[in-house]
Design an enzyme around this catalytic site. Structure first.
Site, mmCIF file in Angstrom:
data_model
loop_
_atom_site.group_PDB
_atom_site.id
_atom_site.type_symbol
_atom_site.label_atom_id
_atom_site.label_comp_id
_atom_site.label_asym_id
_atom_site.label_seq_id
_atom_site.Cartn_x
_atom_site.Cartn_y
_atom_site.Cartn_z
ATOM 1 N N GLY A 1 -27.036 27.305 96.177
ATOM 2 C CA GLY A 1 -27.594 28.203 95.160
ATOM 3 C C GLY A 1 -27.157 27.849 93.757
ATOM 4 O O GLY A 1 -27.555 28.515 92.807
ATOM 5 N N THR B 1 -27.053 25.865 90.233
ATOM 6 C CA THR B 1 -28.004 25.111 89.423
ATOM 7 C C THR B 1 -27.259 23.941 88.770
ATOM 8 O O THR B 1 -26.065 23.792 88.931
ATOM 9 C CB THR B 1 -28.587 26.002 88.316
ATOM 10 N N ALA C 1 -31.825 25.718 95.726
ATOM 11 C CA ALA C 1 -32.764 26.683 95.135
ATOM 12 C C ALA C 1 -32.063 27.477 94.052
ATOM 13 O O ALA C 1 -30.984 28.016 94.266
ATOM 14 C CB ALA C 1 -33.291 27.622 96.216
ATOM 15 N N PRO C 2 -32.684 27.553 92.852
ATOM 16 C CA PRO C 2 -32.082 28.375 91.795
ATOM 17 C C PRO C 2 -32.268 29.861 92.068
ATOM 18 O O PRO C 2 -31.608 30.683 91.453
ATOM 19 C CB PRO C 2 -32.837 27.944 90.542
ATOM 20 N N HIS D 1 -31.891 42.684 81.749
ATOM 21 C CA HIS D 1 -30.642 42.341 82.434
ATOM 22 C C HIS D 1 -29.515 43.204 81.873
ATOM 23 O O HIS D 1 -29.697 43.914 80.891
ATOM 24 C CB HIS D 1 -30.323 40.847 82.255
ATOM 25 N N LYS E 1 -24.871 40.115 79.531
ATOM 26 C CA LYS E 1 -25.441 38.778 79.733
ATOM 27 C C LYS E 1 -25.410 38.017 78.414
ATOM 28 O O LYS E 1 -25.737 38.564 77.368
ATOM 29 C CB LYS E 1 -26.882 38.899 80.248
ATOM 30 N N GLY F 1 -33.130 32.807 82.662
ATOM 31 C CA GLY F 1 -33.643 31.624 83.351
ATOM 32 C C GLY F 1 -34.925 31.912 84.116
ATOM 33 O O GLY F 1 -35.865 31.113 84.093
#
Lengths: 267, 267, 267, 267
Positions: B100, B102, B126-127, B156, B160, B166
């Site tokens: 997972g 990136t 997979a991102p 979010h 953050k 993303g």
């Protein structure tokens, strides 16, 4: 049965003006006595508004029109430049103005209030006749006392020129009178794409969405530990303002002096 | 009854790692055989994950752990810096990686695919393991063919660091592959408050809302004459990714070579 | 420059018919050649539609109107009872029908297809011309494969007679073709107020909201562990169907035979 | 620095109880002095709550626990059957109760108020500690004065037994105290699928959606000519109630007698 309120409409050719004409013609408690537009020509005001003929021809000049009939109330959504002048003309004829134009100054309002007091009649100037929008703003301001973390997202048609909307700025002002001062978000926040975090206002953000098919919508979102509170108002068309204008026409008959802001005549 | 799939978990002390441990322990078709964290100490992996003891102690080193047990699959959500290295280690031991993290480059992916082919095993990087987020992105891209006027609003948590998210950028990329080129909005539009119109991406706008209490939400709004289409995905916590990770663990057993992107293993 | 498509409109006095007349008059690739209404009298079709005079007078009878002009396409949103008959009349005159009325039977459709094939022309019958509504239904059906827990909430004006709406039932049917069979909810669930859990359809629920000011809206909500996916379509007025009707008028010129369902002519 | 408020927690093993323990441990103005659960055994209350050890062992009996320590406030979210008894026990020991259980009768409340007055201490009983939910209910009631056409849509997890939710019924009651009497909808309306129009309450409708992944959400939608007003509250988890419980613990120190309803101690 009570006598009908006699209504004159300025700016009768404009988009708001035509809705006002229709609204007046549909309410049995109201009677259309004059409709003014310098550019429409002497057509029937009902036909111009997209409904049936009503027997009132458009007049080119407000002064002449008000001199010719006995009007109780003048509704005016015409352009700001003539708003003040029209209001003075109405009061001079003893006609109560219900004005939707913005751009009247504090000094002008004091003068208008004085004229109203002298004539013993009421007047209303309001930037917004939408009861729903006003409730949204009031609720948002109240909620901000308990939920100081918030953002405003407003949606308008894609051809609107200015961002953010006047309503969102007004909402932000009302919130700022109540909300504890706070700069939201991470102080080290970084925008990968400029502007993605929206417009900054007093510690929070305003986002303006512009899309075809949208008339006017606004959502105020409050976030706190484990919960979100949302207050949203969607306007679908100008007709949505008419219940407010209708209420104002009846209310302005009942008081003396100038009131600014529709919220002050809501029961 | 089919044999259980033997799962090792790297980054077992991290927030995602603990969710993965819990998910593996709850699925009768899966068996936890190793859990790795350099900093957690030799505690029981179940206890560390906030559930009951499971008899598997945390190992400090992946290499040692994979040498000691027969694992079928390694799940790794650890930090990007060690993601590539861990993946190579897994493949070398014949363990299928479900990754997972990136930040793995195109060249590294080619190398990993080659290693997988040599060993005859599968791998997934997979991102995003959220089935709902992937559907949202796919539907948004499809809709943009018919509704080229759109804006993205993503929400979010208020701490953050980066904006836009993303996921929103990935969505914008997928949309741009399909959507007819178009610069939306009024060309003479003016921002009274800088940034209120959001971040510009290829003719449309992305708005990033940051509020406490929100985990990850995104809405793509399409506007056209007389109608609005909205596609929205709300994630409430990391647990929402686990059905996707669970699916990936089972799927990676069935093919050979590296697959990038969860959407390619959805049935 | 390509020749204009010559369009006749049946039911020209109805609310949809007037929108169609306006749409045809506004598109330079289309030409209004006839407009039919048995009850409107010989007024100008543009005036009747609320726009400028266009030189086409309303005809009382479709047969006579189609005999008098060379039309390429007939658009008909008139009442179900005359829909089939009008369609036959059109095809007989070599005019391609684009029909928005419902209630045409399977047998009638076979017959109409045969007539079209003989004349070498196309025809379209569609219960829904809203591209957004069709995308919503398609996306909802696709999502139900991965998210079998869902509920449908639909919103219409408060004077609507039937609940749930035709669109929500169509959506439910499309979902049921794809969604794994599942009876949602707690089997011991109890309604304190009858009907609060909505209408039952094949394991899930449909909720019908009826409020003044709403035209037609629908949201399909999917719930899964830690996440929610929502697909929502809001129609604000009949004008929202016109891009679809416009597309259909152009598309029906390009094929032979009867096609049922707008989704089959979307590119 | 002010002295800390000494807090005892009943029902410390329950889902709410564990959140309360965590909340108390995290606030420097509060001190956990006792935690009671008849079934948990003598484990550390912090460990049981899923955080670090705090040095307070779970006690099996409230009476014994309150006799052994000097507590200022008792927080109790245990089952209704023991709620009243626990409250009496607390007051008898001079400990201010903050009670989240429902099902205490009017007569019991009078008795508890009397006990509080005698001891000169405060007490709070509240069915809902969510500030956001309370604001939603208050705003909805206020809006219903101007927008009498409304429907309530509430969302909860798919295993919930009762529909509609307690919060939606409470909201409906508050609205009914203010809203002009009105039976909404078309009197000739027909349900094609039983229950699709939702549960009937005093002229309007309540719809209960049940989906996995949802904790507790509610939207009140108001419809009027050309506009919609929505007030929505989403709770994501029990932690969302803790700011309210925290506020209550501090507030109950400042007054004498029993207060029912969190809204009465909001500033």
């Amino acid at each position: 049965m009570a006598e009908k309120i006699k209504v004159a409409v300025a700016g009768a050719r404009g988009r708001m003006g035509r809705e006002v004409v229709k609204m007046v013609l549909q309410d049995e408690q109201l009677e259309l006595v004059a409709a003014v537009s310098p550019s429409a020509g002497p057509v029937d005001a009902g036909i111009l508004a997209g409904t049936s003929a009503c027997g009132v021809l458009i007049s080119p000049d407000l002064e002449t029109a008000l001199a010719a009939v006995e009007a109780d109330v003048l509704v005016d959504f015409s352009i700001p430049q003539v708003g003040y002048e029209n209001t003075v003309t109405a009061i001079t004829h003893g006609v109560r103005p219900v004005i939707g134009t913005t751009g009247i100054t504090q000094d002008q309002m004091k003068e208008l209030d004085k004229l109203c007091q002298e004539r013993g009649i009421g007047a209303l100037i309001a930037p917004n006749f939408s009861i729903g929008a006003i409730l949204m703003m009031q609720f948002a301001a109240q909620a901000s006392k308990y939920f100081p973390h918030l953002e405003i997202i407003e949606y308008h048609g894609d051809q609107k020129l200015d961002a953010p909307s006047g309503t969102s700025i007004k909402t932000a002002e009302l919130i700022s009178e109540i909300r504890p001062e706070l700069r939201q978000g991470n102080p080290n926040e970084e925008e990968i794409i400029d502007g993605s975090r929206g417009g900054y206002y007093n510690g929070f953000r305003i986002h303006s969405v512009r899309l075809p098919g949208v008339f006017a919508q606004q959502e105020v979102v409050f976030g706190a530990f484990g919960q979100t509170l949302k207050i949203r108002h969607d306007s679908y068309d100008r007709a949505g303002y008419m219940p407010g204008v209708n209420h104002a026409v009846k209310k302005v008959m009942t008081y003396t002096g100038l009131i600014y802001g529709f919220e002050h005549i809501m029961d």
